[in-house]
Design a protein around this motif. Structure first.
Motif, PDB file in Angstrom:
ATOM      1  N   LEU A  93       0.849  -1.185   0.000  1.00  0.00           N
ATOM      2  CA  LEU A  93       0.000   0.000   0.000  1.00  0.00           C
ATOM      3  C   LEU A  93       0.885   1.235   0.000  1.00  0.00           C
ATOM      4  O   LEU A  93       1.770   1.374   0.849  1.00  0.00           O
ATOM      5  N   LEU A  95      -4.905  -1.861   6.986  1.00  0.00           N
ATOM      6  CA  LEU A  95      -4.460  -2.779   5.934  1.00  0.00           C
ATOM      7  C   LEU A  95      -3.088  -3.385   6.201  1.00  0.00           C
ATOM      8  O   LEU A  95      -2.584  -4.174   5.396  1.00  0.00           O
ATOM      9  N   SER A  96      -2.477  -3.038   7.322  1.00  0.00           N
ATOM     10  CA  SER A  96      -1.085  -3.429   7.571  1.00  0.00           C
ATOM     11  C   SER A  96      -0.884  -4.927   7.776  1.00  0.00           C
ATOM     12  O   SER A  96       0.231  -5.424   7.614  1.00  0.00           O
ATOM     13  N   THR A 141      -2.126  -7.254   5.926  1.00  0.00           N
ATOM     14  CA  THR A 141      -2.083  -7.901   4.608  1.00  0.00           C
ATOM     15  C   THR A 141      -1.195  -7.165   3.607  1.00  0.00           C
ATOM     16  O   THR A 141      -0.915  -7.696   2.526  1.00  0.00           O
ATOM     17  N   HIS A 142      -0.771  -5.942   3.938  1.00  0.00           N
ATOM     18  CA  HIS A 142       0.016  -5.142   3.012  1.00  0.00           C
ATOM     19  C   HIS A 142       1.199  -4.482   3.723  1.00  0.00           C
ATOM     20  O   HIS A 142       1.057  -4.007   4.849  1.00  0.00           O
ATOM     21  N   TRP A 183      -2.118  -1.010  -3.907  1.00  0.00           N
ATOM     22  CA  TRP A 183      -3.062   0.080  -3.627  1.00  0.00           C
ATOM     23  C   TRP A 183      -2.291   1.378  -3.453  1.00  0.00           C
ATOM     24  O   TRP A 183      -1.152   1.384  -2.959  1.00  0.00           O
ATOM     25  N   LEU A 240     -11.515   3.566   3.107  1.00  0.00           N
ATOM     26  CA  LEU A 240     -11.601   2.108   3.244  1.00  0.00           C
ATOM     27  C   LEU A 240     -12.842   1.550   2.557  1.00  0.00           C
ATOM     28  O   LEU A 240     -12.803   0.449   2.003  1.00  0.00           O
TER      29      LEU A 240
END
Length: 311
Positions: A151, A177-178, A180-181, A231, A304
């Motif tokens: 991201l 999101l941390s 998963t990214h 993203w 989000l």
């Protein structure tokens, strides 16, 4: 055939002009092309296969700007066509100095609210006297390959503070999101403070898979990194148009500016977050009313929710 092309000063405008510039070079395929512009802008064209050379405009750093421009043009030789995608007085002087059989300086041909990419392309079509296709943005850099889905956050905006979303909201999106990214924070040298603020907020939330690249990348590296993102969350700024060129999943946050004119061109993976306030768009560098409601009212949940729609 020799072409002299002056590109816009800012990164975003240069990328938006790339459709028109590409069309001009294609129209005169095989011509010797000299690209002139700011250091940031010319970096985009250093690796372009159709560009013979780039010349950096250093006139502002000279004791006599006009003398520098005059002397510079005399080192470049003769051209068949000199075209500028700028409107400033310095461009008028520059084109007066350039030795070219045909000269053209950018002007708006349509007063309607249309995308800047189309404005530039319409101008080029008018100069050449032919219809030109409205293709994709062009960048010559291969996307970077990240080890994990990544991201990107772009909290800066060179034009002014009114276009900047808030660091704590950027951080909330990154925290969400941390797991998963991986997180990468972008920005120019003047945007290191705001990038550091986001990085600090992430560390305080025990997010360690974050890399702060603000002020640490070349233009080529910036483009390649953005091109490889899963993203990208950004204000209305130059990197937004980088993501559009690579059709990256992008959430673009608009406040005082007109998204109809500067959203990510031909990016089907872009979603825009924008409030509908009576004071929008004011087109000011700093909020003239002092409340900055157009950006302050945008929350992490709004971004989000857009990501959920794109996922």
């Amino acid at each position: 055939m020799r072409l002299f092309i002056e590109v816009p000063v800012w990164l975003g405008d240069t990328i938006m002009a790339s459709v028109a510039v590409e069309n001009v070079m294609t129209h005169f395929k095989g011509a010797e092309v000299v690209v002139f512009g700011s250091k940031v802008a010319t970096e985009v064209y250093k690796a372009h296969p159709s560009v013979s050379s780039v010349e950096v405009d250093e006139s502002k750093q000279s004791k006599n700007r006009w003398q520098w421009l005059y002397q510079k043009t005399k080192t470049l030789g003769e051209f068949d066509l000199a075209v500028s995608f700028r409107r400033q007085w310095s461009t008028r002087f520059l084109l007066w100095c350039v030795n070219a059989r045909q000269k053209a300086r950018y002007r708006r041909l349509d007063k309607a609210s249309i995308h800047q990419v189309k404005r530039y392309n319409d101008f080029a079509a008018h100069v050449l006297g032919v219809a030109l296709p409205l293709g994709d943005l062009v960048l010559p850099f291969a996307p970077h390959s990240f080890a994990r889905p990544t991201l990107g956050l772009n909290p800066g905006a060179t034009y002014g503070s009114a276009k900047r979303w808030y660091p704590e909201e950027f951080a909330k999106v990154a925290i969400a999101l941390s797991s998963t990214h991986d997180i990468v924070i972008f920005g120019g040298p003047s945007e290191q403070d705001i990038a550091l603020e986001i990085e600090t907020l992430l560390h305080e939330a025990h997010v360690t898979n974050v890399q702060n690249l603000a002020g640490k990348t070349t233009i080529a590296q910036l483009c390649a990194y953005i091109g490889g993102l899963a993203w990208f969350i950004t204000n209305d700024s130059g990197p937004l148009h980088v993501s559009a060129a690579y059709k990256v999943n992008t959430v673009a946050i608009f406040g005082p500016t007109m998204n109809t004119e500067t959203h990510g061109w031909h990016n089907p993976n872009e979603r825009i977050v924008k409030l509908d306030l009576p004071c929008q768009p004011c087109m000011k560098r700093v909020c003239p009313l002092g409340h900055h409601a157009c950006m302050r009212g945008v929350k992490a949940k709004d971004v989000l929710d857009k990501i959920a729609l794109l996922a």
